[in-house]
Design an enzyme around this catalytic site. Structure first.
Site, PDB file in Angstrom:
ATOM      1  N   GLU A 136      -1.711  -5.431   8.618  1.00 46.37           N
ATOM      2  CA  GLU A 136      -0.925  -4.907   9.735  1.00 46.37           C
ATOM      3  C   GLU A 136      -1.622  -5.176  11.067  1.00 46.37           C
ATOM      4  O   GLU A 136      -2.845  -5.135  11.136  1.00 46.37           O
ATOM      5  CB  GLU A 136      -0.735  -3.384   9.560  1.00 46.37           C
TER       6      GLU A 136
ATOM      7  N   GLU B  91       8.994  -4.257  10.694  1.00 45.17           N
ATOM      8  CA  GLU B  91       9.433  -2.958  10.163  1.00 45.17           C
ATOM      9  C   GLU B  91       9.989  -2.073  11.272  1.00 45.17           C
ATOM     10  O   GLU B  91       9.318  -1.818  12.282  1.00 45.17           O
ATOM     11  CB  GLU B  91       8.255  -2.262   9.454  1.00 45.17           C
TER      12      GLU B  91
ATOM     13  N   LYS C 259      -1.478  -9.309   2.762  1.00 40.98           N
ATOM     14  CA  LYS C 259      -0.741  -8.880   3.963  1.00 40.98           C
ATOM     15  C   LYS C 259      -1.598  -7.879   4.711  1.00 40.98           C
ATOM     16  O   LYS C 259      -2.300  -7.075   4.078  1.00 40.98           O
ATOM     17  CB  LYS C 259       0.604  -8.238   3.572  1.00 40.98           C
TER      18      LYS C 259
ATOM     19  N   ASP D   5      -1.099  -6.050  -0.292  1.00 38.50           N
ATOM     20  CA  ASP D   5      -1.535  -5.422   0.957  1.00 38.50           C
ATOM     21  C   ASP D   5      -3.045  -5.209   0.972  1.00 38.50           C
ATOM     22  O   ASP D   5      -3.625  -4.700  -0.006  1.00 38.50           O
ATOM     23  CB  ASP D   5      -0.878  -4.033   1.103  1.00 38.50           C
TER      24      ASP D   5
ATOM     25  N   ASP E 108       0.842  -1.202   0.000  1.00 32.60           N
ATOM     26  CA  ASP E 108       0.000   0.000   0.000  1.00 32.60           C
ATOM     27  C   ASP E 108       0.877   1.252   0.000  1.00 32.60           C
ATOM     28  O   ASP E 108       0.370   2.373  -0.070  1.00 32.60           O
ATOM     29  CB  ASP E 108      -1.002  -0.009   1.162  1.00 32.60           C
ATOM     30  N   SER E 109       2.210   1.057   0.018  1.00 32.82           N
ATOM     31  CA  SER E 109       3.125   2.178  -0.214  1.00 32.82           C
ATOM     32  C   SER E 109       2.920   2.746  -1.619  1.00 32.82           C
ATOM     33  O   SER E 109       3.418   3.827  -1.930  1.00 32.82           O
ATOM     34  CB  SER E 109       4.588   1.745  -0.023  1.00 32.82           C
TER      35      SER E 109
HETATM   36  O1  KIV Z   1       3.601  -1.149   1.661  1.00 37.70           O
HETATM   37  C1  KIV Z   1       4.794  -1.488   1.737  1.00 37.70           C
HETATM   38  O2  KIV Z   1       5.622  -1.181   0.874  1.00 37.70           O
HETATM   39  C2  KIV Z   1       5.204  -2.277   2.890  1.00 37.70           C
HETATM   40  C3  KIV Z   1       6.665  -2.560   3.050  1.00 37.70           C
HETATM   41  C4  KIV Z   1       7.354  -1.370   3.567  1.00 37.70           C
HETATM   42  C5  KIV Z   1       6.909  -3.749   3.892  1.00 37.70           C
HETATM   43  O3  KIV Z   1       4.391  -2.669   3.674  1.00 37.70           O
END
Ligand code: KIV
Length: 272
Positions: free
Chosen positions: A123, A190, A121, A91, A52-53
């Protein structure tokens, strides 16, 4: 422990487990689009994270919060079309799983069905364990994410290193065990102290993938655009830049602009 590398035609969650058992490090990078995902996959990466980055990197938002499930599915389906070998993890974006386990399951099913991703994924620690059980119970592999969890940035108020104090470190260790128990196939750790990341990695059987978590984890992840040096205003200690695209791309484009202005491009050989 042997560190022999095994060639996998396709990386699966089981391959990652075997890699941890053999002591072979896992290499993971983000990708959000077809063209770069193809290059990343061809370069021998084990896991591609459609993170989600993308909210920051692709859309220019300050945080990961604005990206939607539809956006994530768009990015993930572009990546999936490019990938032959890597395991593709997607994510679950902010707001698509925190409400309840049923909502989390339907978001995960949308990702798997509409993008073709291989795993999701999310959190959080033990507060999301029952949600993870529900998703895993439906046959969808889940990667956990502990330590600095950017979707909670407004709760933390800062992107500083997490779990430096003993109480938070103990909580993180307990969370890692709870996520393993809930059925996660791997965990991202992280921005936590290297000593704690090592302790977590030695305390659970599933692989840990670190970002800013030192070298004693089972694998490493970086944001692709960061490690390619595409921006200069993000320089955390953990980031190693392998290229300087923030300088190289403008230089190439500047050269092109120059060539056009000078009527050097196109030349005869480049014309029909
Ligand atoms: O969204 C992302 O890029 C991440 C990584 C930093 C692990 O969750």
């Amino acid at each position: 422990m042997s560190t022999a590398k095994k060639e996998y035609k396709k990386v699966t969650t089981n391959s990652l487990f075997e890699m941890k058992q053999r002591g072979e490090r896992i290499a993971m990078l983000t990708a959000y689009d077809y063209s770069l995902a193809k290059l990343v996959d061809q370069s021998g990466i084990d896991v591609i994270l459609v993170g989600d980055s993308a909210s920051n990197v692709m859309a220019g938002h300050e945080t990961t919060l604005p990206i939607t499930l539809d956006h994530m599915i768009y990015h993930a389906s572009s990546v999936i079309r490019a990938v032959d070998r890597a395991l593709v993890v997607v994510d679950l974006p902010f707001g698509s799983y925190q409400g309840n386990a049923k909502e989390a399951l339907s978001s995960s099913i949308r990702i798997m069905k509409e993008s073709g991703g291989h795993a999701v994924k999310l959190e959080g620690g033990k507060e999301v364990a029952s949600t993870i059980e529900r998703i895993v119970g439906s046959g969808i592999p889940v990667m956990g994410h502990l330590g600095l969890t950017p979707q909670s940035i407004y709760k933390f108020g800062t992107y500083a290193v997490r779990a430096k104090e003993e109480a938070e470190a103990e909580q993180l260790l307990a969370d890692a065990k709870a996520l393993e128990q809930a059925g996660c196939f791997a965990l991202v750790l992280e921005k936590i102290p290297a000593k704690l990341a090592k302790e977590v990695s030695e305390s659970i059987a599933i692989p840990t993938i670190g970002i800013g978590a030192g070298g004693d984890v089972d694998g490493q992840v970086l944001v692709l655009h960061d490690m390619l040096g595409m921006n200069t205003d993000f320089s955390p200690r953990f980031l190693r830049r392998y290229l300087d695209l923030a300088a190289q791309i403008p230089a190439a484009i500047g050269q092109y602009v120059d060539d056009v202005k000078r009527r050097d491009f196109p030349n005869d050989a480049e014309s029909y």
